[in-house]
Design a protein around this motif. Structure first.
Motif, short mmCIF file in Angstrom:
data_model
loop_
_atom_site.label_atom_id
_atom_site.label_comp_id
_atom_site.label_asym_id
_atom_site.label_seq_id
_atom_site.Cartn_x
_atom_site.Cartn_y
_atom_site.Cartn_z
N ALA A 152 -6.49 1.02 -4.51
CA ALA A 152 -7.19 0.51 -3.34
C ALA A 152 -8.28 1.48 -2.90
N ARG A 176 -0.76 2.20 -6.27
CA ARG A 176 -1.53 1.08 -5.70
C ARG A 176 -2.50 1.57 -4.64
N LEU A 184 0.80 -1.22 0.00
CA LEU A 184 0.00 0.00 0.00
C LEU A 184 0.84 1.27 0.00
N LEU A 217 -4.40 -8.12 -0.91
CA LEU A 217 -5.18 -6.90 -0.72
C LEU A 217 -6.36 -6.83 -1.67
N LEU A 235 -1.34 -6.18 -5.95
CA LEU A 235 -2.28 -6.12 -4.82
C LEU A 235 -2.87 -7.49 -4.53
#
Length: 123
Positions: A45, A41, A36, A82, A77
Protein backbone atom coordinates in the motif's frame (compact mmCIF):
# COMPACT_ATOMS: atom_id res chain seq x y z
CA UNK A 1 5.25 3.58 37.43
CA UNK A 2 1.58 4.34 38.11
CA UNK A 3 -1.10 1.94 36.93
CA UNK A 4 -3.05 3.19 33.93
CA UNK A 5 -6.45 2.34 35.36
CA UNK A 6 -9.06 4.27 37.33
CA UNK A 7 -8.51 4.02 41.08
CA UNK A 8 -12.27 4.25 41.69
CA UNK A 9 -15.23 3.10 39.61
CA UNK A 10 -17.40 6.00 38.54
CA UNK A 11 -19.28 5.63 35.27
CA UNK A 12 -20.43 8.73 33.41
CA UNK A 13 -23.76 7.18 32.46
CA UNK A 14 -24.77 10.10 30.21
CA UNK A 15 -21.57 9.88 28.17
CA UNK A 16 -21.78 6.08 27.96
CA UNK A 17 -25.42 6.16 26.82
CA UNK A 18 -24.68 8.92 24.28
CA UNK A 19 -21.81 6.94 22.76
CA UNK A 20 -23.72 3.66 22.76
CA UNK A 21 -26.59 5.32 20.88
CA UNK A 22 -24.22 6.72 18.26
CA UNK A 23 -21.90 3.72 17.87
CA UNK A 24 -22.06 2.53 14.26
CA UNK A 25 -21.26 -0.96 13.03
CA UNK A 26 -17.46 -0.83 12.84
CA UNK A 27 -16.91 -4.35 11.53
CA UNK A 28 -16.09 -3.03 8.04
CA UNK A 29 -13.52 -0.62 9.51
CA UNK A 30 -11.97 -3.45 11.52
CA UNK A 31 -11.72 -5.58 8.37
CA UNK A 32 -10.16 -2.64 6.49
CA UNK A 33 -7.56 -2.07 9.21
CA UNK A 34 -6.88 -5.79 9.51
CA UNK A 35 -6.00 -5.82 5.80
CA UNK A 36 -3.42 -3.10 6.47
CA UNK A 37 -2.12 -4.67 9.67
CA UNK A 38 0.02 -7.14 7.73
CA UNK A 39 3.45 -5.57 7.19
CA UNK A 40 3.81 -6.92 3.65
CA UNK A 41 0.41 -5.58 2.58
CA UNK A 42 1.23 -2.28 4.24
CA UNK A 43 4.48 -2.11 2.27
CA UNK A 44 2.51 -2.71 -0.92
CA UNK A 45 0.00 0.00 0.00
CA UNK A 46 2.84 2.40 0.81
CA UNK A 47 4.53 1.60 -2.51
CA UNK A 48 1.24 2.54 -4.19
CA UNK A 49 1.36 5.93 -2.47
CA UNK A 50 4.71 6.54 -4.17
CA UNK A 51 3.72 5.22 -7.61
CA UNK A 52 0.12 5.54 -8.78
CA UNK A 53 0.11 2.03 -10.22
CA UNK A 54 2.39 -0.99 -10.25
CA UNK A 55 2.23 -4.33 -12.01
CA UNK A 56 2.36 -7.53 -9.99
CA UNK A 57 5.97 -8.14 -11.10
CA UNK A 58 7.00 -4.70 -9.78
CA UNK A 59 5.33 -5.40 -6.44
CA UNK A 60 7.02 -8.80 -6.17
CA UNK A 61 10.39 -7.14 -6.70
CA UNK A 62 9.63 -4.38 -4.18
CA UNK A 63 8.62 -6.79 -1.41
CA UNK A 64 11.18 -9.44 -2.32
CA UNK A 65 8.70 -12.21 -2.99
CA UNK A 66 7.47 -14.46 -5.74
CA UNK A 67 4.92 -13.14 -8.21
CA UNK A 68 2.39 -15.60 -6.72
CA UNK A 69 2.88 -14.18 -3.21
CA UNK A 70 2.62 -10.60 -4.45
CA UNK A 71 -0.50 -11.50 -6.40
CA UNK A 72 -2.04 -13.08 -3.29
CA UNK A 73 -1.44 -9.93 -1.21
CA UNK A 74 -2.69 -7.64 -3.97
CA UNK A 75 -5.84 -9.72 -4.37
CA UNK A 76 -6.39 -9.52 -0.60
CA UNK A 77 -6.08 -5.72 -0.74
CA UNK A 78 -8.49 -5.62 -3.66
CA UNK A 79 -10.99 -7.95 -1.96
CA UNK A 80 -10.97 -5.60 1.04
CA UNK A 81 -11.49 -2.45 -1.08
CA UNK A 82 -8.02 -1.03 -0.57
CA UNK A 83 -6.82 -1.56 -4.14
CA UNK A 84 -8.18 -1.82 -7.65
CA UNK A 85 -6.75 -3.48 -10.73
CA UNK A 86 -6.86 -3.63 -14.48
CA UNK A 87 -5.22 -5.71 -17.16
CA UNK A 88 -2.92 -4.17 -19.76
CA UNK A 89 -1.98 -6.81 -22.29
CA UNK A 90 -0.49 -9.70 -20.34
CA UNK A 91 0.21 -7.66 -17.20
CA UNK A 92 -2.03 -6.89 -14.25
CA UNK A 93 -1.72 -3.43 -12.71
CA UNK A 94 -2.83 -2.34 -9.26
CA UNK A 95 -3.45 1.04 -7.67
CA UNK A 96 -4.95 2.22 -4.40
CA UNK A 97 -8.73 2.12 -4.36
CA UNK A 98 -9.13 5.82 -3.65
CA UNK A 99 -7.75 8.91 -1.92
CA UNK A 100 -8.94 7.68 1.51
CA UNK A 101 -6.57 4.70 1.40
CA UNK A 102 -3.73 7.00 0.33
CA UNK A 103 -4.45 9.36 3.23
CA UNK A 104 -4.73 6.60 5.83
CA UNK A 105 -1.43 5.01 4.82
CA UNK A 106 0.46 8.30 4.65
CA UNK A 107 -1.05 9.75 7.85
CA UNK A 108 -0.33 6.53 9.76
CA UNK A 109 3.27 6.59 8.56
CA UNK A 110 3.66 10.27 9.53
CA UNK A 111 2.13 9.59 12.95
CA UNK A 112 4.61 6.81 13.69
CA UNK A 113 7.54 8.78 12.28
CA UNK A 114 6.69 11.76 14.53
CA UNK A 115 6.39 9.47 17.54
CA UNK A 116 9.82 8.01 16.88
CA UNK A 117 11.29 11.51 16.37
CA UNK A 118 9.77 12.57 19.70
CA UNK A 119 11.18 9.53 21.48
CA UNK A 120 7.82 7.90 22.11
CA UNK A 121 8.21 4.74 20.04
CA UNK A 122 5.93 2.20 21.73
CA UNK A 123 8.13 -0.80 20.85
Amino acid sequence: MPKEVCEVTHINEEAVKNIQQQMPDLSGVAKFLKALSDETRLKIAYALTVEDELCVCDVASIIGSSVATASHHLRYLKDNNLAKSYRKGKQMYYSLADEHVYQIVTVAYEHVKEGIANGSDAN
